[in-house]
Motif scaffolding. Structure first.
Motif, mmCIF file in Angstrom:
data_model
loop_
_atom_site.group_PDB
_atom_site.id
_atom_site.type_symbol
_atom_site.label_atom_id
_atom_site.label_comp_id
_atom_site.label_asym_id
_atom_site.label_seq_id
_atom_site.Cartn_x
_atom_site.Cartn_y
_atom_site.Cartn_z
ATOM 1 N N GLU A 475 -79.918 8.205 25.698
ATOM 2 C CA GLU A 475 -79.001 7.423 26.506
ATOM 3 C C GLU A 475 -78.260 6.503 25.319
ATOM 4 O O GLU A 475 -78.777 5.883 24.361
ATOM 5 C CB GLU A 475 -79.722 6.547 27.177
ATOM 6 N N TRP A 476 -77.056 6.137 25.378
ATOM 7 C CA TRP A 476 -76.243 5.858 24.391
ATOM 8 C C TRP A 476 -75.028 5.104 25.014
ATOM 9 O O TRP A 476 -74.264 5.655 25.786
ATOM 10 C CB TRP A 476 -75.922 6.710 23.157
ATOM 11 N N ASP A 477 -74.921 3.624 24.771
ATOM 12 C CA ASP A 477 -74.071 2.858 25.510
ATOM 13 C C ASP A 477 -73.757 3.292 26.971
ATOM 14 O O ASP A 477 -72.639 3.256 27.443
ATOM 15 C CB ASP A 477 -72.665 3.408 24.790
ATOM 16 N N GLY A 478 -74.929 3.423 27.678
ATOM 17 C CA GLY A 478 -74.807 3.280 29.027
ATOM 18 C C GLY A 478 -74.796 4.786 29.624
ATOM 19 O O GLY A 478 -74.738 5.192 30.886
ATOM 20 N N LYS A 479 -74.455 5.828 28.821
ATOM 21 C CA LYS A 479 -74.274 7.144 29.296
ATOM 22 C C LYS A 479 -75.429 8.112 28.610
ATOM 23 O O LYS A 479 -76.010 7.874 27.821
ATOM 24 C CB LYS A 479 -73.111 7.694 28.564
ATOM 25 N N ILE A 480 -75.673 9.020 29.426
ATOM 26 C CA ILE A 480 -76.922 9.997 29.187
ATOM 27 C C ILE A 480 -76.092 11.390 28.651
ATOM 28 O O ILE A 480 -74.938 12.087 28.702
ATOM 29 C CB ILE A 480 -77.527 10.467 30.354
ATOM 30 N N TYR A 481 -76.736 11.664 27.379
ATOM 31 C CA TYR A 481 -76.385 12.854 26.554
ATOM 32 C C TYR A 481 -77.590 13.977 26.501
ATOM 33 O O TYR A 481 -78.448 13.438 26.129
ATOM 34 C CB TYR A 481 -75.749 12.708 25.264
ATOM 35 N N LYS A 482 -77.384 15.208 27.134
ATOM 36 C CA LYS A 482 -78.453 16.035 27.189
ATOM 37 C C LYS A 482 -78.371 17.066 25.896
ATOM 38 O O LYS A 482 -77.132 17.450 25.522
ATOM 39 C CB LYS A 482 -78.307 16.782 28.500
ATOM 40 N N ALA A 483 -79.415 17.524 25.559
ATOM 41 C CA ALA A 483 -79.514 18.491 24.586
ATOM 42 C C ALA A 483 -78.775 19.839 24.960
ATOM 43 O O ALA A 483 -78.682 20.423 26.118
ATOM 44 C CB ALA A 483 -81.034 18.881 24.020
ATOM 45 N N GLY A 484 -77.693 20.124 24.070
ATOM 46 C CA GLY A 484 -77.022 21.356 24.343
ATOM 47 C C GLY A 484 -75.658 21.013 25.141
ATOM 48 O O GLY A 484 -74.795 21.931 25.087
ATOM 49 N N GLN A 485 -75.264 19.701 25.349
ATOM 50 C CA GLN A 485 -74.183 19.355 26.030
ATOM 51 C C GLN A 485 -73.045 19.095 24.973
ATOM 52 O O GLN A 485 -73.527 18.725 23.688
ATOM 53 C CB GLN A 485 -74.410 18.036 26.648
ATOM 54 N N LEU A 486 -71.998 19.603 25.456
ATOM 55 C CA LEU A 486 -70.748 19.653 24.418
ATOM 56 C C LEU A 486 -70.143 18.040 24.473
ATOM 57 O O LEU A 486 -69.813 17.672 25.799
ATOM 58 C CB LEU A 486 -69.640 20.675 24.930
ATOM 59 N N VAL A 487 -70.153 17.255 23.349
ATOM 60 C CA VAL A 487 -69.674 15.969 23.495
ATOM 61 C C VAL A 487 -68.540 15.714 22.511
ATOM 62 O O VAL A 487 -68.325 16.422 21.587
ATOM 63 C CB VAL A 487 -70.747 15.013 23.183
ATOM 64 N N GLY A 488 -67.847 14.853 22.709
ATOM 65 C CA GLY A 488 -66.956 14.334 21.699
ATOM 66 C C GLY A 488 -67.288 13.089 21.202
ATOM 67 O O GLY A 488 -67.727 12.137 21.931
ATOM 68 N N ILE A 489 -67.115 12.903 19.907
ATOM 69 C CA ILE A 489 -67.402 11.855 19.283
ATOM 70 C C ILE A 489 -66.207 11.119 18.546
ATOM 71 O O ILE A 489 -65.426 11.741 17.962
ATOM 72 C CB ILE A 489 -68.602 12.125 17.980
ATOM 73 N N THR A 490 -65.743 10.004 18.941
ATOM 74 C CA THR A 490 -64.520 9.329 18.542
ATOM 75 C C THR A 490 -64.945 8.405 17.352
ATOM 76 O O THR A 490 -65.742 7.465 17.548
ATOM 77 C CB THR A 490 -63.882 8.547 19.807
ATOM 78 N N TYR A 491 -64.226 8.629 16.471
ATOM 79 C CA TYR A 491 -64.158 7.915 15.278
ATOM 80 C C TYR A 491 -62.877 7.127 15.151
ATOM 81 O O TYR A 491 -61.972 7.504 15.878
ATOM 82 C CB TYR A 491 -64.347 8.504 13.815
#
Ligand SMILES: Nc1ncnc2c1ncn2[C@@H]1O[C@H](COP(=O)(O)OP(=O)(O)OP(=O)(O)O)[C@@H](O)[C@H]1O
Ligand SMILES: [Mg+2]
Length: 500
Positions: A475-491
């Motif tokens: 859980e990061w910044d109020g959102k849940i990310y599951k293993a294997g999930q495709l995520v975008g990371i904004t820099y």
């Protein structure tokens, strides 16, 4: 007098009410059962002109004591010569944790200052336990002026003695709410009621419009009286507490509205409650000041958790930081948790002295050289100081006179208290170690959830192979990310897609 209460951008009205609560706390200190203090805001025009009443079930006053109430600067110290039973000599209270000794009547001015700050006239109604009669005294500004003109003794007043619940003397229609108050006397063995009339219109507006705010301020001032020396630890289980016999109840009555009633103990978002309940750990200490001055202190650690600081913001006076809109896409570094706020709030005989705070001590400020814990940890602490009566406060109980000076004297001795024992080690070192420990144990960027089990990792050098805990989500910044999930990371300024 207005100057007397002149204050740092805050409305001093709650602090005037606090003077009357102080008196009621002193008066109920020897109560065996519940200590009941009621503040009634009688703003229903169908019942008469607006009034503020403070009523307690304390020891009450004899007619002599009631007369003394009216005398400016006649305090328990200067009264020592009179041989009234309980005034035959002042005895200092025995030391108790956090100095919650209820000994907060001091200068002989508080009650008078407060009532004439709030309104034009005060009716004191009181009955001690061993008296058949109720004593009543009315003081008004108008009356003072009249007496002054006629060169009469200004503070001499007429004390009426009457039977409990007898209100035939109230003939003035503007005060008809008094009949209801007086009827309630029947059930009480001893009591005092302070009824203020001629309430300034701006005070009425403030009390109505900012009910939420000033009730929180009062809950903050008396936090440790209401909740006990540990403060308001919000627990799920209902344990029996030795410190829950002080009921401070505020009620506001307005025409055609449901009365607003709040017991200060029910308030869960005064600043001390927020500090107590966001703290992960605490560091207790004691300061011995020359001349019997003792200060108990506590520092609390508010960790960085899951991408944000947990140091509480004041809901009544939110810090500016939060309002700044960051429409910038860039990642903004978390600003210092405490911001510009000083570390310590200061309590005298258990009650908050609202305008005095202590910035820090040299042993809890960030060290010049690299310390044991990162610099930002020094911004994750809040604290409270509890002094005994050996420290002076101003007569309006808004500021300490010499607290900081005495604490920062070179002869003041600080020691850490651990499990009730004073520690030998120097406090600088104790504090630095504690802070480092807090950082390592409690500060967490990301919350790992959905525990999967313990594994060993043969890919690592033998010493580091296990045990490893594995999780299926974060859980990061109020959102849940599951293993294997495709995520975008904004820099900042560039984008990057990653599979994790
Ligand atoms: N609610 C009360 N019940 C019983 N006695 C009271 C009550 N309020 C005031 N008194 C008596 O009247 C005295 C004067 O009160 P007042 O608040 O003016 O001064 P003080 O409490 O002595 O000192 P301070 O300036 O610290 O308030 C008190 O010392 C106390 O003896
Ligand atoms: Mg007082």
């Amino acid at each position: 007098m207005y100057e007397y209460y002149a204050s740092e951008g805050q409305n001093p009205l709650p602090f005037a009410l606090a003077e009357l609560i102080d008196n009621s706390l002193s008066a109920t200190s020897r109560n065996i059962g519940v200590r009941r203090i009621q503040i009634k805001l009688l703003f229903d025009e169908t019942q008469g002109k607006p009034a503020v009443a403070v009523i307690d079930n304390g020891r009450g006053m004899t007619s002599k004591q009631l007369n003394n109430w009216a005398v400016y600067r006649l305090s328990k110290f200067t009264r020592q010569g009179d041989f009234e039973s309980d005034h035959s000599g002042y005895v200092r209270p025995v030391p108790v944790p956090r100095s919650l000794n209820s000994d907060i009547s001091y200068f002989g001015v508080g009650g008078k200052q407060a009532v004439f700050f709030v309104g034009q006239s005060a009716r004191m109604i009181s009955k001690p336990a061993d008296s058949q009669d109720v004593h009543e005294l009315v003081l008004s500004k108008e009356d003072f002026e009249k007496k002054e003109k006629n060169k009469e003794a200004i503070y001499s007043g007429y004390i009426r003695n009457r039977k409990p619940s007898d209100s035939v003397h109230i003939t003035n229609d503007e005060e008809r709410f008094l009949h209801n108050l007086i009827i309630e006397e029947k059930e009480k063995d001893s009591f005092t009621a302070v009824v203020i009339t001629g309430v300034q219109p701006e005070h009425i507006q403030y009390l109505k419009n900012y009910f939420h705010l000033w009730t929180r301020q009062l809950a903050h001032i008396y936090h440790y009286y209401i909740h006990g020396p540990k403060g308001n630890e919000i627990r799920t289980s209902k344990e029996v507490e030795p410190f829950n016999n002080i009921d401070i109840e505020i009620s506001m009555f307005e025409k055609g509205k449901v009365p607003k009633i709040v017991n200060l103990r029910e308030i869960q978002d005064d600043m001390q409650t927020l500090y107590v309940n966001t703290a992960a750990d605490s560091f207790e200490f004691k300061a011995h000041v020359e001349g019997d001055g003792v200060v108990e202190g506590i520092i609390r650690y508010h960790p960085f958790l899951y991408d944000r600081e947990t140091y509480p913001d004041d809901p009544c006076f939110p810090s500016k930081l939060k309002d700044e809109d960051d429409d910038d896409d860039c990642f903004i570094l978390e600003k210092a948790a405490r911001g510009k706020r000083p570390i310590f709030e200061c309590f005298w005989n258990g009650r908050l002295i609202p305008y005095t705070s202590v910035e820090d001590f040299d042993w809890c400020t960030p060290p010049k050289k690299r310390g044991l814990a990162p610099i930002e940890c020094y911004n994750r602490i809040s604290g409270a100081l509890f002094t005994n009566d050996k420290f002076q406060v101003s007569t309006n109980k808004l500021t300490f006179m010499d607290l900081e000076l005495k604490l920062k004297d070179k002869n003041t001795l600080f020691t850490r208290i651990l499990n009730g024992q004073e520690q030998r080690m120097k406090i600088d070192r104790e504090f630095a170690l504690w802070l480092k420990d807090c950082h390592e144990k409690y500060d967490k960027q990301i919350k790992f959830t959905l525990f999967k089990g313990i594994i060993t990792r043969p890919d690592l050098p033998s010493k580091k192979q296990g045990p490893w805990a594995t999780y299926a989500a974060i859980e990061w910044d109020g959102k849940i990310y599951k293993a294997g999930q495709l995520v975008g990371i904004t820099y900042c300024h560039f984008f990057n897609n990653n599979l994790i």
